[in-house]
Motif scaffolding. Structure first.
Motif, mmCIF file in Angstrom:
data_model
loop_
_atom_site.group_PDB
_atom_site.id
_atom_site.type_symbol
_atom_site.label_atom_id
_atom_site.label_comp_id
_atom_site.label_asym_id
_atom_site.label_seq_id
_atom_site.Cartn_x
_atom_site.Cartn_y
_atom_site.Cartn_z
ATOM 1 N N GLY A 50 0.840 -1.218 0.000
ATOM 2 C CA GLY A 50 0.000 0.000 0.000
ATOM 3 C C GLY A 50 0.862 1.250 0.000
ATOM 4 O O GLY A 50 2.078 1.203 0.159
ATOM 5 N N ASP A 85 3.164 2.384 11.774
ATOM 6 C CA ASP A 85 2.004 2.393 12.674
ATOM 7 C C ASP A 85 0.739 2.874 11.947
ATOM 8 O O ASP A 85 -0.346 2.337 12.156
ATOM 9 N N PHE A 93 0.020 2.574 8.867
ATOM 10 C CA PHE A 93 -0.472 1.611 7.881
ATOM 11 C C PHE A 93 -1.039 0.341 8.522
ATOM 12 O O PHE A 93 -2.067 -0.178 8.087
ATOM 13 N N TYR A 94 -0.394 -0.139 9.571
ATOM 14 C CA TYR A 94 -0.758 -1.442 10.109
ATOM 15 C C TYR A 94 -1.662 -1.369 11.337
ATOM 16 O O TYR A 94 -2.399 -2.319 11.609
ATOM 17 N N LYS A 95 -1.594 -0.265 12.086
ATOM 18 C CA LYS A 95 -2.362 -0.216 13.328
ATOM 19 C C LYS A 95 -3.793 0.288 13.154
ATOM 20 O O LYS A 95 -4.661 -0.021 13.968
ATOM 21 N N LEU A 96 -4.030 1.086 12.134
ATOM 22 C CA LEU A 96 -5.338 1.719 11.981
ATOM 23 C C LEU A 96 -5.897 1.408 10.605
ATOM 24 O O LEU A 96 -5.270 1.696 9.582
ATOM 25 N N GLU A 97 -7.084 0.823 10.593
ATOM 26 C CA GLU A 97 -7.726 0.447 9.336
ATOM 27 C C GLU A 97 -8.338 1.651 8.640
ATOM 28 O O GLU A 97 -8.174 1.847 7.445
ATOM 29 N N SER A 98 -9.087 2.475 9.416
ATOM 30 C CA SER A 98 -9.792 3.618 8.832
ATOM 31 C C SER A 98 -9.568 4.844 9.714
ATOM 32 O O SER A 98 -10.300 5.050 10.694
ATOM 33 N N GLN A 135 -12.007 6.720 12.745
ATOM 34 C CA GLN A 135 -11.486 6.863 14.105
ATOM 35 C C GLN A 135 -11.543 8.320 14.556
ATOM 36 O O GLN A 135 -11.979 8.615 15.679
ATOM 37 N N TYR A 166 -1.093 5.963 16.706
ATOM 38 C CA TYR A 166 -1.318 5.387 15.377
ATOM 39 C C TYR A 166 -0.491 6.066 14.295
ATOM 40 O O TYR A 166 -0.667 5.786 13.107
#
Length: 316
Positions: free
Chosen positions: A58, A98, A100-105, A109, A152
């Motif tokens: 991504g 963080d 990219f991988y910790k928060l989807e949207s 949020q 994040y």
């Protein structure tokens, strides 16, 4: 047949080589994975990866972005309002992993935190205070988001309350109140202006009356001085004060009649209106004629004496 296979192999090799070359735009980071696991973060420019083995999982935008959130809530005085909160945020270049991988949207949020803070702060305020203290609401949102989103990899640049929209009926009521207040202020200014005009007019009238009275007083003073001088002149020729006064009265009487007669549009005639007025006027006229005769004789005597004196002077 062998040549076709050779060409196909060459094309395949070229495709494999080209698939290992990619570019990353400015203010963007690319996340590269190898066999499904994080491998590296590539920044802007021309980049190379192992074909088939590595893939671009991504891309992360490093520019400052803005998210507008509209929140409906209720104030302390039970008025429903819609607040538009604009949140400016940015992914920190050092925390791309963080982000990219910790928060989807991240948008969802941030929206959740904005709703939570606004609905906790605004119900403590009355509607007028919401307009006056909108910066306090924005600062509270920013503080809450900074604490939450920092983990994040997101930095909250600024939060703004860009619009406060009460219920339509409430806006109509507020407009009526404002209109009434403005009309009240306008009425007060108009009343003050009228008061100033009245005071100025009254002062002008008072000054006019004062000057008019002063003029009348000066006029009467001059009339009295003139009458006094006239009586002195008549006394000098042997006419007593009573006869002199009668002569002056009759003279003023006829002067008044003459002045009235000279006016073309005058319909006023002054006539005596008592039985004694006729005899009194006759006595005054006789007295005035006698006084006039005495004045004439005295003037003739003075003329004769002056002539005799002049002849004597010539002879000498």
């Amino acid at each position: 047949m062998g040549q076709v296979i050779t060409v196909a192999i060459i094309i395949f090799i070229v495709f494999i080589i080209l698939s290992g070359i990619f570019t990353v735009k400015q203010q963007t980071s690319a996340v590269v994975e190898r066999f499904g696991r994080f491998n590296s973060i590539r920044n802007s420019g021309l980049q190379i990866k192992i074909p088939i083995i590595d893939r671009i999982a991504g891309r992360i935008n490093l520019k400052i972005q803005q998210l507008d959130v509209i929140v409906e809530t209720k104030t302390k005085d039970d008025v429903f309002v819609h607040l538009k909160v604009s949140v400016q945020y940015q992914v920190m270049a050092s925390n791309v992993y963080d982000a990219f991988y910790k928060l989807e949207s991240p948008g969802a949020q941030i929206t959740s935190y904005v709703f939570d803070v606004v609905r906790a702060e605004v119900p403590k305020m009355k509607l007028d205070n919401v307009f006056e203290r909108k910066d306090d609401v924005a600062n509270a949102v920013k503080a809450e988001l900074n604490d939450a989103m920092l983990d994040y990899g997101y930095d909250i640049i600024k939060t703004l309350v860009t619009d406060i929209d009460p219920d339509e009926k409430v806006k109509e009521s507020m407009n009526r109140i404002n209109a009434s207040e403005r009309e009240k202020v306008a009425a007060e200014y108009e009343a003050e202006a009228d008061r100033i005009k009245i005071v100025a007019k009254a002062r002008a009238e008072a000054e006019s009356k004062r000057l008019q009275g002063q003029g009348i007083a000066d006029q009467r003073r001059e009339i009295a001085r003139g009458l006094e001088e006239s009586v002195d002149v008549l006394n000098n020729v042997g006419i007593n004060s009573q006869e002199a006064s009668a002569l002056i009265v009759v003279t003023q009487h006829y002067d008044t009649l003459q002045s009235i007669g000279e006016k073309n549009n005058s319909n006023l005639i002054l006539m005596p209106n008592s039985p004694e007025a006729g005899s009194e006027m006759l006595n005054q006229m006789i007295t005035s004629f006698r006084a006039s005769s005495q004045i004439g004789e005295e003037m003739k005597r003075q003329n004769r004496e002056q002539k005799a004196l002049d002849e004597k002077n010539k002879e000498s």
